[in-house]
Design a protein around this motif. Structure first.
Motif, PDB file in Angstrom:
ATOM      1  N   MET A 241      55.142  44.393  66.587  1.00 22.62           N
ATOM      2  CA  MET A 241      56.329  44.443  65.723  1.00 22.62           C
ATOM      3  C   MET A 241      56.788  43.029  65.385  1.00 22.62           C
ATOM      4  O   MET A 241      56.900  42.166  66.258  1.00 22.62           O
ATOM      5  CB  MET A 241      57.463  45.202  66.406  1.00 22.62           C
ATOM      6  CG  MET A 241      58.736  45.294  65.552  1.00 22.62           C
ATOM      7  SD  MET A 241      60.083  46.163  66.394  1.00 22.62           S
ATOM      8  CE  MET A 241      59.447  47.842  66.403  1.00 22.62           C
ATOM      9  N   SER A 242      57.080  42.793  64.116  1.00 23.81           N
ATOM     10  CA  SER A 242      57.541  41.477  63.694  1.00 23.81           C
ATOM     11  C   SER A 242      58.972  41.229  64.172  1.00 23.81           C
ATOM     12  O   SER A 242      59.735  42.163  64.433  1.00 23.81           O
ATOM     13  CB  SER A 242      57.500  41.366  62.164  1.00 23.81           C
ATOM     14  OG  SER A 242      58.482  42.216  61.586  1.00 23.81           O
TER      15      SER A 242
ATOM     16  N   LEU B 145      61.537  42.932  61.831  1.00 25.66           N
ATOM     17  CA  LEU B 145      61.827  44.348  62.052  1.00 25.66           C
ATOM     18  C   LEU B 145      62.678  44.529  63.304  1.00 25.66           C
ATOM     19  O   LEU B 145      63.614  45.333  63.320  1.00 25.66           O
ATOM     20  CB  LEU B 145      60.532  45.160  62.163  1.00 25.66           C
ATOM     21  CG  LEU B 145      60.705  46.670  62.398  1.00 25.66           C
ATOM     22  CD1 LEU B 145      61.619  47.297  61.355  1.00 25.66           C
ATOM     23  CD2 LEU B 145      59.354  47.377  62.414  1.00 25.66           C
ATOM     24  N   SER B 146      62.373  43.800  64.338  1.00 28.31           N
ATOM     25  CA  SER B 146      63.162  43.884  65.562  1.00 28.31           C
ATOM     26  C   SER B 146      64.621  43.509  65.292  1.00 28.31           C
ATOM     27  O   SER B 146      65.552  44.184  65.760  1.00 28.31           O
ATOM     28  CB  SER B 146      62.572  42.970  66.635  1.00 28.31           C
ATOM     29  OG  SER B 146      63.306  43.050  67.828  1.00 28.31           O
TER      30      SER B 146
ATOM     31  N   ILE C 147      61.549  44.691  54.404  1.00 25.75           N
ATOM     32  CA  ILE C 147      60.355  44.813  55.257  1.00 25.75           C
ATOM     33  C   ILE C 147      59.433  45.910  54.733  1.00 25.75           C
ATOM     34  O   ILE C 147      58.205  45.768  54.745  1.00 25.75           O
ATOM     35  CB  ILE C 147      60.769  45.098  56.713  1.00 25.75           C
ATOM     36  CG1 ILE C 147      61.579  43.918  57.267  1.00 25.75           C
ATOM     37  CG2 ILE C 147      59.547  45.345  57.592  1.00 25.75           C
ATOM     38  CD1 ILE C 147      62.327  44.230  58.553  1.00 25.75           C
TER      39      ILE C 147
ATOM     40  N   GLY D 271      56.443  43.717  54.562  1.00 24.20           N
ATOM     41  CA  GLY D 271      56.017  43.508  55.933  1.00 24.20           C
ATOM     42  C   GLY D 271      54.538  43.814  56.148  1.00 24.20           C
ATOM     43  O   GLY D 271      53.811  44.163  55.213  1.00 24.20           O
TER      44      GLY D 271
ATOM     45  N   ASP E  72      54.708  47.680  60.203  1.00 26.75           N
ATOM     46  CA  ASP E  72      56.132  47.431  59.979  1.00 26.75           C
ATOM     47  C   ASP E  72      56.622  48.095  58.698  1.00 26.75           C
ATOM     48  O   ASP E  72      57.737  48.621  58.647  1.00 26.75           O
ATOM     49  CB  ASP E  72      56.400  45.924  59.895  1.00 26.75           C
ATOM     50  CG  ASP E  72      56.486  45.262  61.266  1.00 26.75           C
ATOM     51  OD1 ASP E  72      56.235  45.960  62.263  1.00 26.75           O
ATOM     52  OD2 ASP E  72      56.797  44.057  61.324  1.00 26.75           O
TER      53      ASP E  72
ATOM     54  N   GLU F  75      57.162  51.835  59.399  1.00 23.10           N
ATOM     55  CA  GLU F  75      58.294  52.087  60.296  1.00 23.10           C
ATOM     56  C   GLU F  75      59.615  51.745  59.613  1.00 23.10           C
ATOM     57  O   GLU F  75      60.609  52.466  59.761  1.00 23.10           O
ATOM     58  CB  GLU F  75      58.136  51.289  61.591  1.00 23.10           C
ATOM     59  CG  GLU F  75      59.175  51.650  62.628  1.00 23.10           C
ATOM     60  CD  GLU F  75      58.786  51.254  64.037  1.00 23.10           C
ATOM     61  OE1 GLU F  75      59.552  51.583  64.973  1.00 23.10           O
ATOM     62  OE2 GLU F  75      57.716  50.639  64.229  1.00 23.10           O
TER      63      GLU F  75
END
Length: 362
Positions: A81-82, A85-86, A106, A110, A114, A117
């Protein structure tokens, strides 16, 4: 599934205490029945996911995969996960508006995992926020539709099809919801059972009994192929109820008793079996009630109330009210029924006064 959830929760606490590991993690069930056990693979990298499975590479570079239905948890926060995104996910509770904007960026730019999601999370947030601000409902539906266009059999597809159809129903677009669920059935074999189950429930809500029965039969077929007795019986219970509503009490009784009379139908690792019985027993009670067999109807309704309560269903009050009517009809046969009627009246007065008012008119 409670024992597994507890194990997963304890494992998650252990991982947090152990510190951050820069890798993905996945926990899943391996084996079935008495041989089922929980596994966790750490230090992995998710390479792809879909409605049917998750693919990943282990720390030593070996390719592996886990079926979607066997997955207990999947964590990418300290791996694939980037940071973007977090950070967007951290905004969700504090500032949903900023989170939605960040997720849109994103979803457009992304990395592959990502993007999917983020598209799902954006739609899900809009959906949640639309209950407080109905003006957002159209945006939520559009966001779900955008996900389906790009990832019709994606990892989050189950939640998306369900959310999209619910949003369409909230918008009074029944035909749109029906088309969504039919699309779910066609999207991938991994989605057929749930798609048909949801479609059957929609048609049942619209009193289209024949269409509902056809969908539930299809859901049973998929569940049988997957050796998933819980969901097979859930669909059969719904089919039995719809068969009764469609005017065939004898056939309905046969279907429903095949569920309720199976002494081996008890899965400690699932709540779907209780949900199935929560549908089957009230419908079976109706079958007996229509046949003036008030003793059997009473027994079925009491069990129905229990399973409705256990599975957080909506028919507990109905079952208690019908059991009260059964006791009332048998009141003249002995004190046992008078005592039952008194107890049920008290329970209804405390928990379901509207139901009591309705049954008192009968």
């Amino acid at each position: 599934m409670l024992s597994y959830r507890l194990s997963v929760a304890m494992m998650a606490v252990g991982l947090l205490l152990a510190g951050t590991l820069y890798a993905d993690r996945i926990s899943y069930i391996q084996g079935s029945g008495a041989k089922a056990e929980m596994k966790m693979d750490e230090d992995i990298t998710i390479t792809g996911w879909s409605a049917s499975k998750v693919d990943y590479k282990t720390a030593d570079g070996k390719a592996a995969s886990v079926k979607y239905n066997d997955i207990l948890s999947l964590d990418r926060h300290y791996g694939s996960m980037s940071a973007q995104l977090s950070e967007a996910m951290d905004l969700i509770a504090a500032d949903p508006g900023d989170a939605i904007a960040a997720l849109a960026e994103i979803a457009a730019n992304g990395n592959a995992l990502d993007r999917e999601e983020a598209a799902f999370l954006r739609a899900n947030i809009l959906d949640s926020e639309s209950y407080a601000d109905k003006a957002l409902l159209g945006q939520a539906v559009k966001a779900y539709q955008d996900y389906v266009k790009s990832y019709k059999a994606g990892y989050f597809a189950r939640e998306v099809y369900r959310g999209l159809s619910n949003g369409q129903l909230r918008s009074n677009d029944v035909s749109g919801a029906r088309a969504t669920l039919k699309g779910m059935v066609r999207a991938d074999s991994a989605l057929e059972r749930e798609g048909n189950q949801l479609l059957g429930e929609l048609e049942a809500g619209e009193a289209k009994w024949s269409d509902a029965i056809a969908a539930f039969k299809a859901a049973q077929s998929s569940a049988s192929s997957e050796k998933d007795k819980n969901h097979e019986y859930l669909a059969k219970a719904w089919e039995g109820w719809c068969t009764l509503k469609n005017g065939n009490a004898a056939a309905a009784k046969t279907l429903l008793e095949s569920v309720t009379d199976d002494d081996g139908f008890d899965d400690p690792n699932s709540t779907v079996d209780e949900a199935a019985l929560g549908v089957a027993y009230p419908a079976l009670g109706d079958c007996y009630f229509e046949g003036d067999n008030f003793q059997k109807a009473y027994d079925a309704y009491v069990k129905g109330a229990y399973f409705a309560w256990w599975s957080a269903g909506t028919r507990e009050g109905y079952c208690l009210g019908q059991a009260y009517l059964c006791a009332k009809k048998n009141e003249s046969t002995g004190d046992k029924w008078k005592k039952r009627m008194t107890k049920l009246r008290t329970a209804l007065a405390l928990g379901f006064p509207r139901v009591l008012a309705e049954v008192d008119k009968q």
